[in-house]
Write a protein that holds these residues in place. Sequence first.
Motif, PDB file in Angstrom:
ATOM      1  N   TRP A 280       0.820  -1.219   0.000  1.00 30.29           N
ATOM      2  CA  TRP A 280       0.000   0.000   0.000  1.00 30.29           C
ATOM      3  C   TRP A 280       0.848   1.260   0.000  1.00 30.29           C
ATOM      4  CZ3 TRP A 280      -5.640   0.442   1.349  1.00 30.29           C
ATOM      5  CH2 TRP A 280      -6.316  -0.727   0.963  1.00 30.29           C
ATOM      6  N   LEU A 281       2.088   1.144   0.475  1.00 30.54           N
ATOM      7  CA  LEU A 281       2.980   2.315   0.437  1.00 30.54           C
ATOM      8  C   LEU A 281       3.238   2.751  -1.005  1.00 30.54           C
ATOM      9  CD1 LEU A 281       4.803   4.269   2.065  1.00 30.54           C
ATOM     10  CD2 LEU A 281       6.635   2.602   1.860  1.00 30.54           C
ATOM     11  N   THR A 282       3.263   1.785  -1.936  1.00 33.95           N
ATOM     12  CA  THR A 282       3.541   2.131  -3.342  1.00 33.95           C
ATOM     13  C   THR A 282       2.468   3.076  -3.895  1.00 33.95           C
ATOM     14  OG1 THR A 282       2.333   0.210  -4.119  1.00 33.95           O
ATOM     15  CG2 THR A 282       4.691  -0.070  -3.803  1.00 33.95           C
ATOM     16  N   LEU A 283       1.259   3.061  -3.300  1.00 30.05           N
ATOM     17  CA  LEU A 283       0.173   3.919  -3.795  1.00 30.05           C
ATOM     18  C   LEU A 283       0.506   5.402  -3.638  1.00 30.05           C
ATOM     19  CD1 LEU A 283      -2.922   2.011  -2.420  1.00 30.05           C
ATOM     20  CD2 LEU A 283      -2.354   2.353  -4.807  1.00 30.05           C
ATOM     21  N   THR A 284       1.386   5.713  -2.688  1.00 29.17           N
ATOM     22  CA  THR A 284       1.715   7.122  -2.456  1.00 29.17           C
ATOM     23  C   THR A 284       2.421   7.727  -3.667  1.00 29.17           C
ATOM     24  OG1 THR A 284       3.710   6.419  -1.346  1.00 29.17           O
ATOM     25  CG2 THR A 284       1.847   6.950   0.037  1.00 29.17           C
ATOM     26  N   ALA A 285       2.957   6.865  -4.550  1.00 27.41           N
ATOM     27  CA  ALA A 285       3.602   7.380  -5.761  1.00 27.41           C
ATOM     28  C   ALA A 285       2.583   8.039  -6.693  1.00 27.41           C
ATOM     29  CB  ALA A 285       4.323   6.239  -6.488  1.00 27.41           C
ATOM     30  N   LEU A 286       1.294   7.852  -6.421  1.00 23.74           N
ATOM     31  CA  LEU A 286       0.262   8.410  -7.307  1.00 23.74           C
ATOM     32  C   LEU A 286      -0.060   9.869  -6.989  1.00 23.74           C
ATOM     33  CD1 LEU A 286      -2.218   5.393  -7.446  1.00 23.74           C
ATOM     34  CD2 LEU A 286      -0.623   6.133  -9.197  1.00 23.74           C
ATOM     35  N   THR A 287       0.365  10.348  -5.817  1.00 27.65           N
ATOM     36  CA  THR A 287       0.048  11.729  -5.430  1.00 27.65           C
ATOM     37  C   THR A 287       1.278  12.616  -5.597  1.00 27.65           C
ATOM     38  OG1 THR A 287      -1.433  10.816  -3.790  1.00 27.65           O
ATOM     39  CG2 THR A 287      -0.962  13.138  -3.601  1.00 27.65           C
ATOM     40  N   PRO A 288       1.152  13.726  -6.314  1.00 28.73           N
ATOM     41  CA  PRO A 288       2.343  14.548  -6.569  1.00 28.73           C
ATOM     42  C   PRO A 288       2.731  15.423  -5.371  1.00 28.73           C
ATOM     43  CG  PRO A 288       0.418  15.475  -7.662  1.00 28.73           C
ATOM     44  CD  PRO A 288      -0.033  14.205  -7.029  1.00 28.73           C
ATOM     45  N   GLY A 289       3.976  15.849  -5.395  1.00 34.85           N
ATOM     46  CA  GLY A 289       4.486  16.872  -4.492  1.00 34.85           C
ATOM     47  C   GLY A 289       4.444  16.529  -3.014  1.00 34.85           C
ATOM     48  N   ALA A 290       4.292  17.583  -2.205  1.00 34.67           N
ATOM     49  CA  ALA A 290       4.352  17.429  -0.755  1.00 34.67           C
ATOM     50  C   ALA A 290       3.209  16.566  -0.229  1.00 34.67           C
ATOM     51  CB  ALA A 290       4.307  18.800  -0.105  1.00 34.67           C
ATOM     52  N   ALA A 291       2.071  16.565  -0.934  1.00 36.38           N
ATOM     53  CA  ALA A 291       0.928  15.766  -0.461  1.00 36.38           C
ATOM     54  C   ALA A 291       1.272  14.273  -0.483  1.00 36.38           C
ATOM     55  CB  ALA A 291      -0.290  16.046  -1.336  1.00 36.38           C
ATOM     56  N   GLY A 292       1.885  13.819  -1.590  1.00 38.43           N
ATOM     57  CA  GLY A 292       2.284  12.408  -1.692  1.00 38.43           C
ATOM     58  C   GLY A 292       3.331  12.063  -0.651  1.00 38.43           C
ATOM     59  N   LEU A 293       4.287  12.983  -0.481  1.00 39.99           N
ATOM     60  CA  LEU A 293       5.354  12.734   0.492  1.00 39.99           C
ATOM     61  C   LEU A 293       4.778  12.662   1.906  1.00 39.99           C
ATOM     62  CD1 LEU A 293       8.361  12.318   0.769  1.00 39.99           C
ATOM     63  CD2 LEU A 293       8.655  14.783   0.946  1.00 39.99           C
ATOM     64  N   THR A 294       3.785  13.503   2.197  1.00 42.07           N
ATOM     65  CA  THR A 294       3.182  13.498   3.538  1.00 42.07           C
ATOM     66  C   THR A 294       2.520  12.146   3.829  1.00 42.07           C
ATOM     67  OG1 THR A 294       2.764  15.853   3.338  1.00 42.07           O
ATOM     68  CG2 THR A 294       1.543  14.698   5.037  1.00 42.07           C
ATOM     69  N   ILE A 295       1.794  11.623   2.841  1.00 40.28           N
ATOM     70  CA  ILE A 295       1.140  10.317   3.046  1.00 40.28           C
ATOM     71  C   ILE A 295       2.203   9.237   3.281  1.00 40.28           C
ATOM     72  CG2 ILE A 295      -0.362   8.573   2.009  1.00 40.28           C
ATOM     73  CD1 ILE A 295      -1.632  10.812   0.355  1.00 40.28           C
ATOM     74  N   ALA A 296       3.259   9.281   2.462  1.00 43.14           N
ATOM     75  CA  ALA A 296       4.316   8.272   2.601  1.00 43.14           C
ATOM     76  C   ALA A 296       5.001   8.379   3.962  1.00 43.14           C
ATOM     77  CB  ALA A 296       5.336   8.440   1.478  1.00 43.14           C
TER      78      ALA A 296
END
Lengths: 428, 245
Positions: A280-296
């Motif tokens: 499920w961590l790989t899904l964070t690659a779908l969100t760009p920028g700081a938002a994706g990094l925050t989820i990860a």
Amino acid sequence: METRLPLLVVLLPLLAVLPAQLLGRRRRAATAVGLVAVVVLLALVALAGTLTGDATAVVFGPTLTLAARARGLLALVYVLAGGLLLLDWFRPVGRGFVPLALAALAPLAAALMAAPAGVALVLLAVGLGVLAAALYGGRYEAAAAAWRAFLMGVLGLLPLLWVAWAGAAGQATGEPVRLGLLLATLLLLGGFPFHIWLRGLAHWASAGALALALGLGQVVVVALLVGLLDVVPAVRAAPEFQTALRGSAVMAALLAVFLLAHEQTARGALGAALTLDAGWLTLTALTPGAAGLTIALAALAGRTLSLLLIALGWRWPASGRAARLGPVLRGYGFASLLGLPLTPGFAARWAQASLLGGGAWAALGIAALAVAAWALWWARPAGSPPVEAEAIAPGRDEAIAATVLLGVAALLGLFPGLLTALLARLAG
Amino acid sequence: MPTIFDILDRLAWLRGAPAVAVVLVAAAVAVGAWDIGLARRGRTVALPFAPLAFPALLVVYLVSGLLLIDVLDPRLAVVYVLMGVVIALIVLLTGAQTRWGQPPPGLTDAETARLSRPRPRAAGPLVFTSRAVLRLGLALAVLAGALWLARTPDTWLLFLPEGRAYLEVAVFGLGGLGLAGVVASPEPLPAGVGLLLFLLAFALYYGMVDPSITMVVALVVLQLVVALVAAYLAQARTLPVDLLD
């Protein structure tokens, strides 16, 4: 602003390795050296934040810059490292854990600060090498698993090296870039079908070393990966890329359900839970920028906290003072690793579920998560310590520390916004 | 004392396609030599072929220098060659210290079982494991693929200048052999040799697109790190610590 501060951030943990190694027989003294080093590093990062402009140092060509995002990520890395060193203070994690953890901090910090991106990726490979040694930790069987983890990491870095060049040269377009980034994401984060190294590690490595490599180490991996994905925004927009990652995440969840229902050992259950979490961590690659990094980052902070709880719970004695705390630590740690509600892992899991995009993927993913939660409750091994674990009677201070850790975890589980708000600030 | 350029003049006959052929055959030996040996009369331990990986790896790195000068400044290509010699020596020392993957004599059945090594088979004078068969099969398949690629130039790397099509064969042949070594062994040293070959193929390709000194040094460091980690974990996989005690 040209200063030696970034160089100091890289060199200080290396300087601390020597006393920590020399004090190897006095474990707590070595751990104290590590804790002091981490506190000083945190102070240096805070100091860099007070300077006008970003602290920059040029080292034989490549540049090390303590930019705002690097400072935030380093602060998170050092806080997690401090938590792991505190764990080692109470329960020895593995042979040479403190010197290796300190040695890993140097290349990982350099990777967060370095430019060009190719140099940062090679520095990350150096860090992965040190983390592989920490994962081995003197356990014969763990050596092969640690090698596989390192191998997957290096193989995953190569497509990123190519994308880094292609991005700089303005040639990052087309099918090869998409395929390269997909492979890199799955290999580096342990997504299905490249998850096999996770199960080996869960079987043989110590839980503390796992928290170091799969929690703290992956913070740097995710930061560089998300940064390079941002260079090629068209990749994220491609339906093939999105479908591949969503399919991989759902397959990881289904596999975890199957494994959780069949595993007979605590370590097997840990491997299953890690497979789900990594998928499920790989899904964070779908969100760009700081938002994706925050989820990860929320996912990795939750993973580290979960592994810390499990590491403490696994060696908690079944009888004597505070005996009831053991099953609570283990059970809550496992529930958090799966990302169940009211646990620290939930904040990231909820955000990841939203990335499944609705429709069949989301229904299948959430159903798999629910069945995994049932399987976790049904499969007794997840609540019991591994067979080989040697229980250590906790002192009063350790029981207090475990209770505080459990309290912090529960607080983050009750108020998930706390964690995500803090991490959003760190991710810039 | 001869300079780099004098040496290159003397080796002009080997440059280009002959160098690719030598590199690929040597790489195939470095990948395929593990887990196979010659049975000896009156002895329980076979004579392993694995030590051949050292000279084969040395040949790969020395001759690949002739390919690297086609894409890099010759002085940078020499850095790769020197690094290759160091890596080959690391493999030699580690192989000797770990008995090239053979368990030490005198272990009990329980101790041998704990090492979880594959059961060897015998065919005539040869003693080998199923992994060795897989590895040899994959290596031969990659060599056949490289031969096909050599006959149909400019198939994948379309940006190569005219007359340099042999570099395509070198990149994909070395990469394929490296992957064969990686997938066919769980042990750090043989798989590490595979990963090093794959990285050499990557370095050759990367030299074509970004021949900057920064990235050359970075890739040299990456290969040294891989060699050191493989050597360290190979030592760790020799025997469990409690058995050593």
